[in-house]
Design a protein around this motif. Sequence first.
Motif, PDB file in Angstrom:
ATOM      1  N   GLU A 109       0.527  -1.275   0.016  1.00 29.24           N
ATOM      2  CA  GLU A 109      -0.158  -0.063  -0.276  1.00 29.24           C
ATOM      3  C   GLU A 109       0.897   1.326  -0.068  1.00 29.24           C
ATOM      4  O   GLU A 109       0.233   2.115   0.055  1.00 29.24           O
ATOM      5  N   CYS A 110       1.755   0.960  -0.344  1.00 29.91           N
ATOM      6  CA  CYS A 110       2.628   2.546  -0.143  1.00 29.91           C
ATOM      7  C   CYS A 110       3.520   2.750  -1.662  1.00 29.91           C
ATOM      8  O   CYS A 110       3.332   1.525  -2.099  1.00 29.91           O
ATOM      9  N   ASP A 111       3.800   3.678  -1.387  1.00 30.37           N
ATOM     10  CA  ASP A 111       4.297   4.560  -2.695  1.00 30.37           C
ATOM     11  C   ASP A 111       5.761   5.030  -3.224  1.00 30.37           C
ATOM     12  O   ASP A 111       6.443   5.229  -2.054  1.00 30.37           O
ATOM     13  N   PHE A 112       6.813   3.795  -3.631  1.00 31.73           N
ATOM     14  CA  PHE A 112       8.142   3.260  -3.684  1.00 31.73           C
ATOM     15  C   PHE A 112       8.281   3.716  -5.132  1.00 31.73           C
ATOM     16  O   PHE A 112       9.769   3.667  -5.737  1.00 31.73           O
ATOM     17  N   THR A 113       7.431   5.226  -5.685  1.00 32.16           N
ATOM     18  CA  THR A 113       8.122   5.786  -7.412  1.00 32.16           C
ATOM     19  C   THR A 113       9.202   6.958  -7.393  1.00 32.16           C
ATOM     20  O   THR A 113       9.506   6.959  -7.994  1.00 32.16           O
ATOM     21  N   GLY A 114       8.533   7.106  -5.791  1.00 27.83           N
ATOM     22  CA  GLY A 114       9.802   8.600  -5.106  1.00 27.83           C
ATOM     23  C   GLY A 114      11.146   8.054  -5.212  1.00 27.83           C
ATOM     24  O   GLY A 114      11.127   7.011  -4.339  1.00 27.83           O
ATOM     25  N   ALA A 138       6.610   3.489   8.816  1.00 26.31           N
ATOM     26  CA  ALA A 138       6.546   2.127   8.750  1.00 26.31           C
ATOM     27  C   ALA A 138       5.804   1.476   8.108  1.00 26.31           C
ATOM     28  O   ALA A 138       4.952   1.674   8.078  1.00 26.31           O
ATOM     29  N   LEU A 139       6.334   0.444   7.800  1.00 24.63           N
ATOM     30  CA  LEU A 139       5.537  -0.527   6.626  1.00 24.63           C
ATOM     31  C   LEU A 139       6.465  -2.442   7.240  1.00 24.63           C
ATOM     32  O   LEU A 139       6.788  -2.480   8.221  1.00 24.63           O
ATOM     33  N   PHE A 140       5.464  -3.105   6.947  1.00 22.24           N
ATOM     34  CA  PHE A 140       5.665  -4.648   6.832  1.00 22.24           C
ATOM     35  C   PHE A 140       5.313  -5.801   5.895  1.00 22.24           C
ATOM     36  O   PHE A 140       4.146  -5.208   5.173  1.00 22.24           O
ATOM     37  N   ILE A 141       5.848  -6.407   6.343  1.00 20.88           N
ATOM     38  CA  ILE A 141       5.316  -7.595   4.782  1.00 20.88           C
ATOM     39  C   ILE A 141       4.836  -8.579   5.318  1.00 20.88           C
ATOM     40  O   ILE A 141       4.833  -9.500   6.274  1.00 20.88           O
ATOM     41  N   PRO A 142       3.095  -8.997   4.887  1.00 23.82           N
ATOM     42  CA  PRO A 142       2.547  -9.660   5.727  1.00 23.82           C
ATOM     43  C   PRO A 142       2.999 -11.464   5.759  1.00 23.82           C
ATOM     44  O   PRO A 142       3.021 -11.422   4.980  1.00 23.82           O
ATOM     45  N   MET A 143       2.633 -12.066   6.905  1.00 23.71           N
ATOM     46  CA  MET A 143       2.656 -13.140   6.945  1.00 23.71           C
ATOM     47  C   MET A 143       1.522 -14.113   7.956  1.00 23.71           C
ATOM     48  O   MET A 143       1.181 -13.647   7.830  1.00 23.71           O
ATOM     49  N   ARG A 144       2.067 -15.669   6.590  1.00 23.68           N
ATOM     50  CA  ARG A 144       0.625 -16.185   6.777  1.00 23.68           C
ATOM     51  C   ARG A 144       0.634 -17.323   8.146  1.00 23.68           C
ATOM     52  O   ARG A 144       0.212 -18.373   8.111  1.00 23.68           O
ATOM     53  N   GLY A 145       1.739 -17.760   8.091  1.00 22.19           N
ATOM     54  CA  GLY A 145       2.752 -18.903   8.721  1.00 22.19           C
ATOM     55  C   GLY A 145       2.536 -18.459  10.395  1.00 22.19           C
ATOM     56  O   GLY A 145       2.325 -17.126  11.032  1.00 22.19           O
ATOM     57  N   MET A 146       3.247 -18.885  11.085  1.00 22.35           N
ATOM     58  CA  MET A 146       4.239 -18.746  12.379  1.00 22.35           C
ATOM     59  C   MET A 146       4.682 -17.670  12.736  1.00 22.35           C
ATOM     60  O   MET A 146       4.929 -17.702  13.875  1.00 22.35           O
ATOM     61  N   VAL A 147       5.858 -18.087  11.784  1.00 20.22           N
ATOM     62  CA  VAL A 147       6.835 -16.603  11.996  1.00 20.22           C
ATOM     63  C   VAL A 147       5.615 -15.121  11.513  1.00 20.22           C
ATOM     64  O   VAL A 147       5.273 -15.335  10.843  1.00 20.22           O
ATOM     65  N   GLN A 148       6.633 -14.356  11.775  1.00 18.48           N
ATOM     66  CA  GLN A 148       6.315 -12.890  11.978  1.00 18.48           C
ATOM     67  C   GLN A 148       7.128 -11.889  11.471  1.00 18.48           C
ATOM     68  O   GLN A 148       6.610 -11.286  10.874  1.00 18.48           O
ATOM     69  N   SER A 149       8.019 -12.553  10.270  1.00 12.97           N
ATOM     70  CA  SER A 149       9.124 -11.750  10.081  1.00 12.97           C
ATOM     71  C   SER A 149       9.814 -12.772   8.884  1.00 12.97           C
ATOM     72  O   SER A 149      10.221 -14.154   8.870  1.00 12.97           O
ATOM     73  N   LEU A 150      10.062 -12.200   7.786  1.00 14.87           N
ATOM     74  CA  LEU A 150      11.332 -12.969   6.769  1.00 14.87           C
ATOM     75  C   LEU A 150      12.677 -12.204   7.083  1.00 14.87           C
ATOM     76  O   LEU A 150      12.862 -11.891   7.857  1.00 14.87           O
ATOM     77  N   ASN A 151      13.708 -13.410   7.189  1.00 13.19           N
ATOM     78  CA  ASN A 151      15.135 -13.357   7.217  1.00 13.19           C
ATOM     79  C   ASN A 151      15.334 -11.853   6.291  1.00 13.19           C
ATOM     80  O   ASN A 151      14.210 -11.639   5.764  1.00 13.19           O
ATOM     81  N   VAL A 152      16.345 -10.989   6.636  1.00 14.25           N
ATOM     82  CA  VAL A 152      16.354  -9.952   6.432  1.00 14.25           C
ATOM     83  C   VAL A 152      16.695  -9.550   5.172  1.00 14.25           C
ATOM     84  O   VAL A 152      16.439  -8.733   4.289  1.00 14.25           O
ATOM     85  N   SER A 153      17.741 -10.841   4.824  1.00 12.32           N
ATOM     86  CA  SER A 153      17.752 -10.521   3.257  1.00 12.32           C
ATOM     87  C   SER A 153      17.281 -10.523   2.493  1.00 12.32           C
ATOM     88  O   SER A 153      16.686 -10.231   1.381  1.00 12.32           O
ATOM     89  N   VAL A 154      16.245 -11.655   2.793  1.00 10.60           N
ATOM     90  CA  VAL A 154      14.736 -11.561   1.385  1.00 10.60           C
ATOM     91  C   VAL A 154      13.672 -10.659   1.322  1.00 10.60           C
ATOM     92  O   VAL A 154      13.480 -10.335   1.128  1.00 10.60           O
ATOM     93  N   ALA A 155      13.371  -9.795   2.804  1.00 14.10           N
ATOM     94  CA  ALA A 155      12.446  -9.468   2.738  1.00 14.10           C
ATOM     95  C   ALA A 155      12.842  -7.943   2.313  1.00 14.10           C
ATOM     96  O   ALA A 155      12.126  -6.880   1.377  1.00 14.10           O
ATOM     97  N   THR A 156      14.246  -7.894   2.065  1.00 14.72           N
ATOM     98  CA  THR A 156      14.920  -6.296   1.533  1.00 14.72           C
ATOM     99  C   THR A 156      14.937  -6.685   0.169  1.00 14.72           C
ATOM    100  O   THR A 156      14.670  -5.459  -0.639  1.00 14.72           O
TER     101      THR A 156
END
Length: 229
Positions: A109-114, A138-156
Amino acid sequence: MPLLPRRFERLKSVLNHRMADLTVLLEHVEKPHNLSAILRSCDAVGALEAHAVSFDGRTRTFNSTAQGSQKWVPLHDHPDTETAIRHLKAKGFRLYGTHLGVDAKDYRECDFTGPTAFVLGAEKWGLTDQARDLMDEALFIPMRGMVQSLNVSVATATLLFEALRQRQVAGLAPTQGEGLKPEQYQQLLFEWSYPEVARWCREQERPYPALSEEGELMEELPRTVKLRC
């Protein structure tokens, strides 16, 4: 060895897609595998450079995951988080911090064109309180599993490719070098094509020689310098 025309064309092709207004800031991301993977993702989407704040006294290393991308995406060090964020904001970047908070938005939902800088924290702790307080959004990547976040390199990688997707849809992704200032493009093209000659020129405090359309040096240089090519 002289620069082959096909190599010169490859370098230009990569530079044509580089974006000076898309970057990442890594706060205390230390693991070689993660650093290497993040720089590889930066290179893949066309981010020009990356930034980092590291723990004092830590020697940065990369592993084979980088595939040499650290040569093409410089990682700039900053002494502390506040200095790094001030530097990026002064250059016009909007900073998006990854953390779970009541005001955080779904990254889609964020605008990354700038001008966009993604700020990601250490593998275990995420962003520091100081970094979170200084973010524009602040932003987040939605998770559907048991863990709340991705590995930092995958998130990047997820965030960078979403920024590229948005820019492609909007017709803003560079294809002919428009993502860089003309003088910056020419400087990088020379440094990528003739890194040893570029180093010699800097030592001598003299400008880089001009290049022909085929990538040939247009100036006669000392024999000892030409041997570095």
